[in-house]
Design a protein around this motif. Structure first.
Motif, PDB file in Angstrom:
ATOM      1  N   MET C   1       0.436  -5.131  -7.340  1.00 32.49           N
ATOM      2  CA  MET C   1       1.204  -4.845  -6.081  1.00 32.49           C
ATOM      3  C   MET C   1       1.649  -6.084  -5.452  1.00 32.49           C
ATOM      4  O   MET C   1       1.381  -7.190  -5.596  1.00 32.49           O
ATOM      5  CB  MET C   1      -0.015  -4.487  -4.948  1.00 32.49           C
ATOM      6  N   ILE C   2       3.103  -5.712  -5.017  1.00 32.29           N
ATOM      7  CA  ILE C   2       3.926  -7.053  -4.808  1.00 32.29           C
ATOM      8  C   ILE C   2       4.007  -6.554  -3.279  1.00 32.29           C
ATOM      9  O   ILE C   2       4.197  -5.535  -2.826  1.00 32.29           O
ATOM     10  CB  ILE C   2       5.369  -7.162  -5.215  1.00 32.29           C
ATOM     11  N   SER C   3       3.686  -7.924  -2.459  1.00 34.78           N
ATOM     12  CA  SER C   3       3.743  -7.831  -0.999  1.00 34.78           C
ATOM     13  C   SER C   3       4.555  -8.776  -0.457  1.00 34.78           C
ATOM     14  O   SER C   3       4.144 -10.020  -0.664  1.00 34.78           O
ATOM     15  CB  SER C   3       2.388  -7.389  -0.511  1.00 34.78           C
ATOM     16  N   ILE C  28       5.461  -3.202  -2.787  1.00 33.26           N
ATOM     17  CA  ILE C  28       5.736  -2.362  -3.887  1.00 33.26           C
ATOM     18  C   ILE C  28       4.627  -2.189  -4.701  1.00 33.26           C
ATOM     19  O   ILE C  28       3.907  -2.922  -4.946  1.00 33.26           O
ATOM     20  CB  ILE C  28       6.722  -3.314  -5.137  1.00 33.26           C
ATOM     21  N   GLY C  29       4.157  -1.083  -4.947  1.00 31.51           N
ATOM     22  CA  GLY C  29       2.974  -0.590  -5.474  1.00 31.51           C
ATOM     23  C   GLY C  29       2.845  -0.679  -7.333  1.00 31.51           C
ATOM     24  O   GLY C  29       3.796  -0.837  -7.483  1.00 31.51           O
ATOM     25  N   HIS C  30       1.618  -0.899  -7.393  1.00 36.91           N
ATOM     26  CA  HIS C  30       1.457  -1.288  -8.871  1.00 36.91           C
ATOM     27  C   HIS C  30       2.132  -0.108 -10.015  1.00 36.91           C
ATOM     28  O   HIS C  30       2.020   1.025  -9.556  1.00 36.91           O
ATOM     29  CB  HIS C  30      -0.086  -1.280  -9.163  1.00 36.91           C
ATOM     30  N   GLY C  31       2.857  -0.840 -10.838  1.00 39.36           N
ATOM     31  CA  GLY C  31       3.483   0.477 -11.603  1.00 39.36           C
ATOM     32  C   GLY C  31       4.705   1.244 -11.053  1.00 39.36           C
ATOM     33  O   GLY C  31       5.145   1.980 -11.929  1.00 39.36           O
ATOM     34  N   GLN C  32       5.349   0.761 -10.127  1.00 44.28           N
ATOM     35  CA  GLN C  32       6.205   1.468  -9.374  1.00 44.28           C
ATOM     36  C   GLN C  32       7.412   0.942 -10.056  1.00 44.28           C
ATOM     37  O   GLN C  32       7.724  -0.061 -10.276  1.00 44.28           O
ATOM     38  CB  GLN C  32       6.126   1.396  -8.178  1.00 44.28           C
ATOM     39  N   VAL C  33       8.466   1.869 -10.193  1.00 42.78           N
ATOM     40  CA  VAL C  33      10.003   1.430 -10.244  1.00 42.78           C
ATOM     41  C   VAL C  33      10.507   1.250  -8.914  1.00 42.78           C
ATOM     42  O   VAL C  33      10.616   2.078  -8.236  1.00 42.78           O
ATOM     43  CB  VAL C  33      10.504   2.469 -11.251  1.00 42.78           C
ATOM     44  N   ASP C  65      -0.137  -8.914  -6.628  1.00 43.86           N
ATOM     45  CA  ASP C  65      -1.974  -8.693  -6.787  1.00 43.86           C
ATOM     46  C   ASP C  65      -2.930  -9.804  -6.238  1.00 43.86           C
ATOM     47  O   ASP C  65      -3.667 -10.263  -6.612  1.00 43.86           O
ATOM     48  CB  ASP C  65      -1.992  -8.823  -8.257  1.00 43.86           C
ATOM     49  N   GLY C  66      -2.362  -9.920  -4.900  1.00 41.94           N
ATOM     50  CA  GLY C  66      -3.346 -10.857  -4.289  1.00 41.94           C
ATOM     51  C   GLY C  66      -2.904 -12.370  -4.433  1.00 41.94           C
ATOM     52  O   GLY C  66      -3.584 -13.122  -3.529  1.00 41.94           O
ATOM     53  N   GLU C  67      -2.004 -12.675  -5.349  1.00 44.59           N
ATOM     54  CA  GLU C  67      -2.125 -13.982  -5.651  1.00 44.59           C
ATOM     55  C   GLU C  67      -0.807 -14.556  -4.582  1.00 44.59           C
ATOM     56  O   GLU C  67       0.153 -14.043  -5.032  1.00 44.59           O
ATOM     57  CB  GLU C  67      -1.781 -14.293  -7.039  1.00 44.59           C
ATOM     58  N   VAL C  68      -0.790 -15.669  -3.895  1.00 50.96           N
ATOM     59  CA  VAL C  68       0.304 -16.114  -3.211  1.00 50.96           C
ATOM     60  C   VAL C  68       1.126 -16.622  -4.027  1.00 50.96           C
ATOM     61  O   VAL C  68       0.766 -17.549  -4.603  1.00 50.96           O
ATOM     62  CB  VAL C  68      -0.255 -16.938  -1.917  1.00 50.96           C
ATOM     63  N   LEU C  69       2.347 -16.311  -4.155  1.00 50.39           N
ATOM     64  CA  LEU C  69       3.236 -17.050  -4.983  1.00 50.39           C
ATOM     65  C   LEU C  69       4.063 -18.135  -4.107  1.00 50.39           C
ATOM     66  O   LEU C  69       4.790 -19.023  -4.537  1.00 50.39           O
ATOM     67  CB  LEU C  69       4.412 -16.044  -5.567  1.00 50.39           C
ATOM     68  N   SER C  70       4.431 -17.534  -2.953  1.00 51.62           N
ATOM     69  CA  SER C  70       5.101 -18.623  -1.889  1.00 51.62           C
ATOM     70  C   SER C  70       4.949 -18.135  -0.641  1.00 51.62           C
ATOM     71  O   SER C  70       4.658 -16.972  -0.166  1.00 51.62           O
ATOM     72  CB  SER C  70       6.661 -18.510  -2.460  1.00 51.62           C
TER      73      SER C  70
END
Ligand SMILES: Nc1ncnc2c1ncn2[C@@H]1O[C@H](COP(=O)(O)OP(=O)(O)OP(=O)(O)O)[C@@H](O)[C@H]1O
Ligand SMILES: Nc1ncnc2c1ncn2[C@@H]1O[C@H](COP(=O)(O)OP(=O)(O)OP(=O)(O)O)[C@@H](O)[C@H]1O
Ligand SMILES: [Mg+2]
Ligand SMILES: [Mg+2]
Lengths: 563, 316, 379, 379
Positions: C1-3, C28-33, C65-70
């Motif tokens: 999941m992208i948040s 953006i939900g997992h597996g979503q286009v 997926d819960g990991e902070v990217l920025s």
């Protein structure tokens, strides 16, 4: 077409430049077949002498080793430096640029001197501090080895190499790197597999050019003199007869041998440029790339830069200052502190005015000449479809393999020969032409790499918009080459200011130059004044470089994109 | 008190107005001193330019230019090497002795006037490292094993060429061969570097360079007390196509005058061995002094230089 | 999941700043286009670049997926190569020194997410095959046509099978037939591999067909997020309405709004229009009555509610392949003019200048607020 | 008028040659908008480059208004800058060192076809305005988004008002709304300025809408030239038929052909199909019966000729904005399967798995020869 196409200017420029190069090359070749320095006989004696010398194979191997060793060191530093300056958010860009420029202005022998003082086995300061001196080797450090020679030559050649690479790096489309990184390729692998291969024309040019320079460079060989001959020593000895005649035959044939060594590399380079299309990375669909964030690597990058700065700029500058303060050249010691005085600085200042003006004039003239020829040659080589263009390019490439003294002599001879029609002999103009010719190879290397990167479509777009080839050359080609032109001009200016051999041989006495002044003071044993003048020169040149960089808007992109 | 022929040159020289001497690298202050002394000596006001550079290259260039009829701008070539120029007739033949009353010992072939004596074979020691007692007394003392690894010398055959005139050719060859084989000397290409190395004490003994001017500055180096002094000379040569021939001749004559000699000594520690009171003269006192004849040098140059160079190369 | 929360990105240019993204919030939900749609220059590419780690956001927070990217506050920033994603570049970003095969294979060999070495050739060939460029594998990319290059760029990203796939107009230079083919193939592939995909396109048909969810952007903002049908049939405002397809807009004012239906008074009479969820139209407010050219029924069926009908004159006719588009003008208005485009099956032929009665079916008619025209974002 | 005869262009790559154009013959009338349509890699860009003088043809002859521009036999070759044309590049070919304004103005100031100096700013601004990028005039082109850059490329060519305008996918990176807007504006402008235009596009809607004439290319050949309606409704072969839009193809054989109409026998019965002008289908030949998804009538009207009808099962459903696309499968066949896509108004709702009777109207149904599948041209 009846009306004169201004592009003929470009072709003529290239032709003149090329003929100057030919003067220098022919000087060497003709010289190699003469025995009396008067060029009125023909003999292959020199070749026989040279080639039958049983020491030759060993000399050649050492020369090759010196060349390869030096460029390895040079590239180790120059590539990362160029990358840091052109592509990253490295914080000390202006600082790094300044120090690179400064290094160019430091006389070569001082660096060698400093290292001999520190690391000679019998009395080197470092060895002494470690209590490890020894007259017959076995000391902790022994500077008299080929590997030190490679390291030192390699270190001092870094600025020129970096300046050659920066324009090429700046033209690289950043999205190519970005594509690799988003595909999970780590930064250094991206550098290795994407940036480096795309820079290949630039890197190759640097490697081949500096190989030639490294085997022809004399300062370090002269001072460090590791055991065993290298070709440049043979040449120097042949030309510096203290009594009798310079042996152009031997020097020339050794020079021809240098050509042969270089020609291999150059041939490889020429073949390689056949696939030039691959390197057209400055396309018409371009987006300003973000600067690579160094992040946690910033510290490491800085440490790497400082290491070089300390080794190559710090030590020699400290040495220069020290030499300027003491009455005769000597390693620093407590005892010598008693003799420290500012005499050298004052004395040096009193000599400086006229030579400085003349040097400025020579710099300007050389830059204009070298740039004009180089731009024309680059255009012809990379843009005309002529089959001979690559070979013309290879000839230019050979020029630095001609020892400076031979170039100087060749120009003097030419000057004498055409004196009736063109009385340049004995004027600064001839010196500038000779300097321009010697530096032409550097300029065309830098510019060719940049020109190859310009995607042909950018020029095609101009043609189909009804722009003549000449307007396209002026309006599209030249501006896109601006970074390359800037760095080539910078380099030429610095080298012209520092060059000694050409003015020494060609100078007319009425127009003293700073480099000659330093040499004069030095030969007179007035090392303090010489060092002081050298220091003044460094300051002036660095100030000039910084001003030029600012005025031309060539400052490397800074932290524009990140808030 | 000047001879009439010399006197007659003065107005001509004044008309010429300037003079260019090639041969020694001097700093601007020294050039001024030269100009001052020279003009005062004749009570003239001539614009004197002194310049230096690589003699051998310049000499062949002058020869070429002369052949092509192109002026080089040089009036006096102040040097010890003239072979190229002599061969092409670029040098003006001048009878210095009979026409201008110069000392007969000063003639250099039919062209030049000897102005100072060179001494490329001289040994130098660093006084910080070596006491007078330890220092070599003859050239053969250099073979003492204690000097192993401590000698620096030029990769040039010239010191040995001069020496072979004084010591005998075979003796000199043996001496050099032994030094090279046994003493592991450091061979450097340039003279300035040799001086720097003995000064720094890295190598306590140097061969092939003089340090009179360094001594004046208080540098810790001396020429030790060696029995033999071998000298080869340099002189002033007026060029055939000199634009200022009168001034040129006057300059040569001034250089050998006491005033001229004093100026040379002051600037570069150059002097004729016989000029009283100069560093060279003082050092020469009580020693066997051998002058290498000019003709002998011209004759043997090529052969000997190749011979000694081969030996030197075996050492590096 | 992208948040994504509060994402703002600015470009500095000398003294000016361009705000390319202005406080974007997205899940953006997992597996979503997930499709980003919006006018040129609205910040779509910038958003992808922020996700990829190629641009440093001025403010905001991105996690996958819960990991902070920025995170602009804490200064966290994961470099691009460590993010679990792959990207297709709008400018293709081909590596010109490599062959087609190597362009695709290189990240598989040198990247962080590389499969076992012996799998690489198969993966590469499979994806080249899928995109119909297998026969070009050995060619240098510099000798490819535009569309061929674009497919190589797409192949490179697909071959990586990343958790998140970012695609910036991946089909824009392909021919229609190939596009249609690839749309469904890609969609199937993404669902099969459970890739979360962020897909930028300017082609609303592509967006509607491929997207599980669609975000319509404008000038650095997100204007509406929803499923394809919602976006198409219940746009929140005029901007979205027009953006996802042609729509006729008839100005009017709200007579009465309740519960998602508005009565709108226009020059040509009063019609019913639906409103999007969350949209409230106050009585009397100025609004627009929208209907898509294909939704107008031409001619109106005889039994149509006269309140939904209108008499018009044919003023223009344009052929569009399977459709025929007519320009119509309402007849007999006392004030103003109302023009409409309608798209009909090409078998429906109307004579130029003839009069015809048309129907605006209420459930295909919407009422929206007019948008101020700020199509492009200025400094 | 542009006339091209026998144009052949080859690229050499080491030992191989790629034949990008293979004997092209074309006449393009004065003031015409001529569209080149074809799959990726078929040689469209190469054809434009030959016209522009950027590529030297291996064989053939090109002339504009009677002036020979290139002729392989006589060796005539007019260099690009002397040809009376302008070109929009597929890769934009922006000059990265110039601002937007200067990119457009430079050829006007320095080119062969420059207007009076004082007209330049107006011309530039007008065209920037037309393309909606006037507010970007002072920006450096490297700071623009993809679509913005593409418009600068277009602006540069338009501003020149050349006799012949070559455009290589000029709208491919623009959003739908802008594309639609520009299509009609460009078309109007070209007709107003009487520009002869050669326009490459992969978007069949764009081609059909803008083109006065269309050439469909494949693998270096021209397959069909004609007006938009001809190309769409009477394609000469399967390739063209499929290329200009989705088409259902039902394999069958010719029972009888005469005078442009064929009776075709398929697994699901015998249907009528039209053939294109010049196409002859011998009796008994294998052929395809084609019908566009939008032309299928769903459900079939009660009074439809039973010979034109077919019962099918609904197998798939896809939403496409104003249309709903259903995948259908013919029911009750003895051998083989026949699948069809139909596109209906979105108000037509069919349940998955349900059976429905559909009609294939003869005048929308065509009979074509199957094309060997050589979509891309190989060496
Ligand atoms: N420089 C080149 N060297 C070799 N082959 C080339 C070169 N340029 C193009 N080709 C090949 O020629 C063929 C035609 O290319 P062209 O660019 O004309 O295609 P196109 O119709 O414009 O395709 P697209 O729609 O993808 O842009 C292609 O197969 C392509 O790979
Ligand atoms: N490097 C840059 N410097 C300054 N402004 C920029 C830069 N890159 C993009 N912009 C601006 O930021 C805005 C958003 O750009 P972006 O590329 O995200 O648009 P986009 O939505 O992808 O458009 P398109 O559909 O045309 O590709 C645009 O107005 C653009 O001009
Ligand atoms: Mg974009
Ligand atoms: Mg193309």
């Amino acid at each position: 077409m009846s009306r004169l196409n201004p592009l003929w200017l470009v072709y003529s420029g290239a032709l003149i430049g090329l003929s100057f190069v030919l003067v220098s090359l022919a000087g060497n070749v003709v010289g190699s077949f003469t025995s009396d320095a008067q060029f009125n006989d023909f003999t292959t004696d020199a070749y026989v002498r040279l080639l039958t010398d049983p020491g030759l194979p060993a000399t050649l191997m050492r020369t090759l080793g010196l060349g390869f060793g030096s460029i390895a060191v040079t590239l180790t530093f120059a590539l990362p430096f160029a990358w840091l300056l052109a592509r990253t958010d490295f914080r000390w860009k202006t600082g790094l640029f300044t120090l690179l420029a400064a290094k160019l202005a430091i006389p070569g022998f001082i660096t060698a001197m400093a290292y001999v003082w520190l690391f000679n086995p019998s009395a080197g300061l470092v060895n002494a501090m470690l209590g490890q001196t020894n007259y017959t080797g076995e000391a902790a450090f022994d500077v008299y080895q080929i590997k030190w020679l490679c390291m030192l030559q390699g270190l001092v050649l870094v600025p020129g190499a970096a300046f050659m690479l920066i324009p090429a790096l700046r033209n690289l489309d950043g999205s190519l790197e970005e594509a690799a990184r988003t595909a999970g390729v780590p930064a250094w692998k991206t550098f290795r597999h994407i940036v480096l291969p795309l820079l290949a024309p630039g890197v190759m040019a640097v490697a081949v050019f500096y190989f030639v320079v490294a085997v022809e460079m004399f300062d370090f060989v002269a001072i460090i003199a590791p055991p065993g001959d290298v070709l440049v020593l043979t040449i120097y000895e042949a030309l510096n007869a203290v009594d009798g005649l310079p042996d152009y035959g031997l020097a020339g044939s050794a020079g021809v041998l240098l050509f042969v060594l270089s020609a291999g590399a150059i041939l490889f380079y020429v073949r390689f440029l056949r696939q030039a299309k691959k390197y057209a990375v400055l396309s018409g669909k371009r987006r300003d790339p973000g600067l690579v964030r160094l992040g946690k690597w910033h510290g490491a990058a800085s440490a790497f830069v400082w290491l070089w700065v300390f080794l190559t700029v710090g030590l020699p500058v400290i040495t220069l200052v020290w030499v300027a303060l003491v009455p005769f050249i000597q390693p620093p010691s407590v005892g010598a502190l008693d003799n420290v005085s500012l005499f050298g600085f004052l004395d040096g200042l009193s000599y400086l005015r006229e030579p400085l003006i003349n040097t400025g004039f020579v710099m300007a003239g050389t830059i204009i000449m070298a740039m004009t020829f180089a731009i024309c040659l680059t255009w012809v080589v990379t843009r005309s479809r002529s089959k001979i263009a690559p070979w013309a390019d290879a000839l230019v490439f050979l020029a630095p393999a001609v020892p400076a003294i031979v170039t100087a002599t060749a120009f003097q001879v030419m000057g004498i020969a055409v004196y009736q029609w063109l009385p340049l002999y004995g004027t600064l103009w001839l010196i500038m032409a000779a300097m321009g010719t010697r530096m032409l190879a550097y300029c065309t290397r830098t510019m060719n790499s940049a020109a190859l990167q310009i995607h042909p479509e950018l020029e095609e777009a101009a043609w189909v918009s009804g722009l003549s080839r000449w307007r396209t050359f002026r309006g599209v080609f030249l501006p896109l080459m601006a970074p390359a032109i800037f760095y080539a001009a910078l380099m030429v200016g610095m080298l012209a200011a520092r060059d000694l051999t050409l003015p020494l041989i060609m100078n007319s006495a009425g127009t003293p130059l700073v480099s000659v002044l330093i040499f004069d003071l030095q030969t007179n044993g007035e090392t303090a004044s010489a060092a002081a003048v050298a220091l003044y020169m460094i300051v002036v040149l660095v100030a000039l470089a910084l001003t030029a960089r600012k005025l031309t808007g060539m400052a490397e992109p800074g932290l524009e994109r990140t808030p | 008190s000047l001879p009439p022929a010399v006197q007659a040159l003065i107005p001509q020289a004044e008309a010429e107005g300037e003079l260019q001497v090639f041969g020694a690298t001097l700093n601007p202050r020294q050039v001024r001193a030269f100009s001052q002394s020279f003009n005062d000596y004749y009570d003239m006001d001539i614009d004197l330019t002194m310049s230096g550079g690589l003699h051998s290259a310049k000499a062949s260039e002058v020869a070429l230019a002369h052949r092509a009829g192109v002026p080089t701008g040089i009036d006096v070539f102040w040097t010890g090497l003239i072979a190229a120029m002599a061969k092409t007739g670029a040098l003006m033949e001048i009878d210095w002795i009979n026409t201008y009353g110069a000392d007969p010992s000063l003639a250099m072939g039919p062209w030049g006037l000897r102005t100072h004596d060179g001494h490329q074979s001289m040994v130098t020691v660093n006084t910080g490292r070596i006491t007078a007692a330890e220092a070599p007394k003859t050239y053969f003392d250099l073979l003492d094993p204690k000097w192993r690894g401590r000698i620096v010398m030029p990769r040039s055959p010239y010191p040995w060429m001069a020496m072979s005139y004084a010591l005998g050719e075979q003796e000199t060859v043996d001496l050099l061969q032994t030094i090279i084989a046994k003493q592991e000397p450091k061979l450097l290409a340039r003279y300035a570097d040799i001086r720097a190395r003995v000064l720094s004490g890295e190598f306590p003994v140097a061969i092939g360079t003089d340090i009179f001017s360094l001594q004046k500055r208080g540098a810790p180096v001396v020429h030790p007390d060696i029995d033999l002094l071998v000298l080869s000379s340099s002189g002033a040569f007026v060029l055939e196509d000199a634009a200022h021939p009168a001034a040129a001749k006057l300059w040569a004559l001034w250089a050998v005058s006491p005033e001229g000699q004093a100026t040379l000594e002051e600037a570069r520690s150059y002097s004729l061995a016989e000029t009283p009171g100069t560093a060279l003269n003082t050092y020469a006192e009580g020693r066997r002094v051998v002058h290498v004849p000019f003709d002998w040098r011209l004759e043997n140059h090529d052969r000997l230089s190749e011979k000694f160079l081969t030996i030197l190369e075996s050492g590096s | 999941m992208i948040s994504i929360r509060g994402l703002t990105a600015q470009y500095r240019m000398g003294k000016n700043t361009v705000t390319a993204l202005d406080g974007i919030d997205l899940e953006i939900g997992h597996g979503q286009v997930f499709v980003l749609l919006g006018p040129s220059g609205c910040g779509k590419t910038t958003l992808l670049r922020c996700l990829a780690g190629l641009e440093t956001p001025t403010a905001g927070h991105i996690e996958i997926d819960g990991e902070v990217l920025s995170d602009a506050n804490s200064g966290t920033f994961v470099p691009p190569e460590e993010r679990p994603l792959a990207m297709v570049f709008q400018s293709y970003a081909m590596w010109p020194h490599m062959s087609v095969f190597d362009n695709v294979a290189f990240p598989l060999k040198a990247g962080r997410r590389r499969p076992p070495v012996n799998e690489v050739p198969k993966r590469v060939n499979d994806v080249l095959d899928l995109l119909g460029i297998d026969h070009l594998a050995d060619r240098s990319v510099t000798t490819l046509s535009g569309g061929q290059q674009q497919r190589v760029g797409l192949a490179r990203a697909l071959a990586l099978q990343p958790r998140v796939l970012l695609m910036d107009e991946p089909l824009s230079n392909l021919d229609f037939r190939l596009q249609v083919e690839l749309r469904s193939q890609l969609r199937a592939l993404m669902h099969e591999l459970k890739l979360t995909t962020v897909h930028v396109t300017h082609n609303q048909a592509e967006a509607l067909e491929m997207g599980d969810r669609i975000a319509v952007m404008d000038a650095g903002h997100i204007v509406q997020i929803g499923g394809p049908e919602t976006i198409y049939h219940r746009p929140v405002d005029e901007h979205v309405a027009r953006f996802v397809g042609d729509m006729n807009m008839i100005p009017g004012s709200v007579v009465r709004w309740s519960d998602g239906t508005a009565q709108v008074k226009t020059e040509a009479g009063t019609f019913l229009g639906m409103t999007a969820e969350g949209v409230v139209l106050p009585d009397g407010a100025h609004c627009l009555l929208g209907i898509r050219p294909g939704d107008v029924v031409v001619p109106a069926p005889a039994d149509a509610d006269p309140n939904t009908c209108l008499v018009v004159t044919v003023t223009d006719r344009r052929f569009q392949g399977d459709r025929m588009v007519y320009g119509l003008k309402a007849s007999g208005l006392k004030t103003g003019t109302i023009t409409l485009d309608v798209s009909t099956h090409h078998s429906v032929r109307l004579g130029m200048g003839s009069e015809v009665r048309i129907q605006l079916p209420p459930d295909s008619t919407i009422a929206v607020k007019p948008a101020p025209d700020n199509r492009t974002h200025q400094t």
